[in-house]
Design a protein around this motif. Structure first.
Motif, mmCIF file in Angstrom:
data_model
loop_
_atom_site.group_PDB
_atom_site.id
_atom_site.type_symbol
_atom_site.label_atom_id
_atom_site.label_comp_id
_atom_site.label_asym_id
_atom_site.label_seq_id
_atom_site.Cartn_x
_atom_site.Cartn_y
_atom_site.Cartn_z
ATOM 1 N N ASP A 114 0.816 -1.220 0.000
ATOM 2 C CA ASP A 114 0.000 0.000 0.000
ATOM 3 C C ASP A 114 0.844 1.261 0.000
ATOM 4 N N THR A 115 2.042 1.177 0.577
ATOM 5 C CA THR A 115 2.910 2.357 0.663
ATOM 6 C C THR A 115 4.164 2.210 -0.184
ATOM 7 N N GLN A 116 4.235 1.155 -0.996
ATOM 8 C CA GLN A 116 5.457 0.872 -1.757
ATOM 9 C C GLN A 116 5.866 2.019 -2.669
ATOM 10 N N LEU A 117 4.931 2.594 -3.379
ATOM 11 C CA LEU A 117 5.282 3.671 -4.291
ATOM 12 C C LEU A 117 5.446 4.955 -3.503
ATOM 13 N N THR A 118 6.692 5.384 -3.382
ATOM 14 C CA THR A 118 6.992 6.592 -2.635
ATOM 15 C C THR A 118 7.732 7.560 -3.541
ATOM 16 N N ASN A 119 7.968 8.741 -3.022
ATOM 17 C CA ASN A 119 8.771 9.711 -3.753
ATOM 18 C C ASN A 119 9.512 10.574 -2.757
ATOM 19 N N THR A 120 10.812 10.574 -2.873
ATOM 20 C CA THR A 120 11.653 11.478 -2.100
ATOM 21 C C THR A 120 12.209 12.470 -3.096
ATOM 22 N N THR A 121 11.887 13.739 -2.927
ATOM 23 C CA THR A 121 12.335 14.751 -3.881
ATOM 24 C C THR A 121 13.842 14.957 -3.777
ATOM 25 N N TYR A 122 14.401 15.563 -4.796
ATOM 26 C CA TYR A 122 15.834 15.861 -4.805
ATOM 27 C C TYR A 122 16.219 16.662 -3.563
ATOM 28 N N ASP A 123 15.426 17.664 -3.214
ATOM 29 C CA ASP A 123 15.735 18.495 -2.051
ATOM 30 C C ASP A 123 15.683 17.708 -0.747
ATOM 31 N N GLU A 124 14.870 16.660 -0.687
ATOM 32 C CA GLU A 124 14.752 15.841 0.526
ATOM 33 C C GLU A 124 15.851 14.781 0.642
ATOM 34 N N LEU A 125 16.480 14.432 -0.480
ATOM 35 C CA LEU A 125 17.538 13.417 -0.455
ATOM 36 C C LEU A 125 18.745 13.928 0.317
ATOM 37 N N GLU A 126 19.336 13.046 1.110
ATOM 38 C CA GLU A 126 20.544 13.368 1.855
ATOM 39 C C GLU A 126 21.562 12.265 1.641
ATOM 40 N N VAL A 127 22.841 12.646 1.557
ATOM 41 C CA VAL A 127 23.903 11.661 1.428
ATOM 42 C C VAL A 127 23.788 10.685 2.598
ATOM 43 N N GLY A 128 23.852 9.396 2.281
ATOM 44 C CA GLY A 128 23.750 8.351 3.287
ATOM 45 C C GLY A 128 22.369 7.720 3.385
ATOM 46 N N MET A 129 21.333 8.387 2.839
ATOM 47 C CA MET A 129 19.995 7.772 2.839
ATOM 48 C C MET A 129 20.048 6.479 2.058
ATOM 49 N N SER A 130 19.290 5.476 2.512
ATOM 50 C CA SER A 130 19.302 4.205 1.799
ATOM 51 C C SER A 130 17.930 3.546 1.837
ATOM 52 N N ALA A 131 17.742 2.624 0.921
ATOM 53 C CA ALA A 131 16.531 1.809 0.859
ATOM 54 C C ALA A 131 16.949 0.425 0.392
ATOM 55 N N SER A 132 16.191 -0.588 0.829
ATOM 56 C CA SER A 132 16.544 -1.972 0.507
ATOM 57 C C SER A 132 15.326 -2.769 0.077
ATOM 58 N N LEU A 133 15.609 -3.842 -0.629
ATOM 59 C CA LEU A 133 14.608 -4.821 -1.047
ATOM 60 C C LEU A 133 15.184 -6.192 -0.714
ATOM 61 N N VAL A 134 14.374 -7.096 -0.200
ATOM 62 C CA VAL A 134 14.802 -8.474 0.060
ATOM 63 C C VAL A 134 13.944 -9.383 -0.804
ATOM 64 N N LYS A 135 14.592 -10.244 -1.609
ATOM 65 C CA LYS A 135 13.861 -11.105 -2.539
ATOM 66 C C LYS A 135 14.565 -12.448 -2.653
ATOM 67 N N ARG A 136 13.792 -13.527 -2.542
ATOM 68 C CA ARG A 136 14.303 -14.895 -2.719
ATOM 69 C C ARG A 136 14.095 -15.310 -4.178
ATOM 70 N N LEU A 137 15.145 -15.845 -4.812
ATOM 71 C CA LEU A 137 15.077 -16.263 -6.208
ATOM 72 C C LEU A 137 14.367 -17.597 -6.339
ATOM 73 N N THR A 138 13.326 -17.625 -7.176
ATOM 74 C CA THR A 138 12.593 -18.854 -7.473
ATOM 75 C C THR A 138 12.742 -19.189 -8.952
ATOM 76 N N MET A 139 12.393 -20.424 -9.309
ATOM 77 C CA MET A 139 12.415 -20.820 -10.716
ATOM 78 C C MET A 139 11.419 -19.979 -11.507
ATOM 79 N N GLN A 140 10.312 -19.616 -10.898
ATOM 80 C CA GLN A 140 9.338 -18.770 -11.589
ATOM 81 C C GLN A 140 9.943 -17.399 -11.918
#
Length: 182
Positions: free
Chosen positions: A13-39
């Motif tokens: 529900d909140t996946q689509l976000t937007n951080t504007t250029y002015d809001e970005l700061e050096v060191g900010m990070s985001a991650s995704l965790v995904k398990r690889l399947t045959m599909q």
């Protein structure tokens, strides 16, 4: 698949976000965790048109250098794109350039943690990100360190390998942040 920004879990529900250029700061990070399947592999093959049997045929893969089915390298690149385009910076992000290092194969069942981190803000709303994918053993399987950067592996405080033949003392030459060689 789990997405997070600054350690906070992002739900569908909140996946689509937007951080504007002015809001970005050096060191900010985001991650995704995904398990690889045959599909995942089969869908990526259909989407990309890459039907290399190393990715799809177990018998063929047994005779390959990895001895088992592995993911398409760009599957990891697509996961980086997912984080950039949906979480950080998010909606409206235009992915301009990337050079990837495929450090080790991704096997069926591997769980990747893909992280993007703001390294530098450039003029004209451009940003350099460090992008990495680690497997469940915390081994780097895919990385990108910004505009023209090289990767240097360090063990016990000593440089043991590099993508450009540099040492740890040479730094990471980048388009806007130079190493000793520039």
């Amino acid at each position: 698949m789990t997405l997070s920004i600054e350690g906070e879990i992002v739900t569908p529900d909140t996946q689509l976000t937007n951080t504007t250029y002015d809001e970005l700061e050096v060191g900010m990070s985001a991650s995704l965790v995904k398990r690889l399947t045959m599909q995942d592999i089969q869908l990526f093959a259909v989407m990309s048109g890459d039907y290399n049997p190393a990715h799809l045929d177990g018998d063929y893969a047994k005779s390959s250098r990895f001895h088992e089915i592995i993911a398409h390298g760009m599957w990891g690149g697509a996961l980086i794109s997912t984080v950039l385009g949906t979480v950080l910076p998010g909606i409206g992000t235009i992915y301009v350039s990337q050079t990837l290092e495929f450090c080790r194969p991704v096997h069926l069942g591997d769980t990747l943690t893909v992280t993007v981190t703001v390294l530098e803000k450039l003029p004209k709303s451009r940003v350099i990100f460090q992008c990495t994918a680690l497997n469940q053993a915390d081994e780097v399987v895919l990385c990108h360190l910004g505009n023209g950067a090289s990767l240097c592996a360090v063990k016990d405080g000593r440089s043991v390998a590099s993508t450009m033949g540099l040492t740890a003392l040479d730094g990471l030459p980048m388009g806007t942040r130079t190493g000793r060689l520039d």
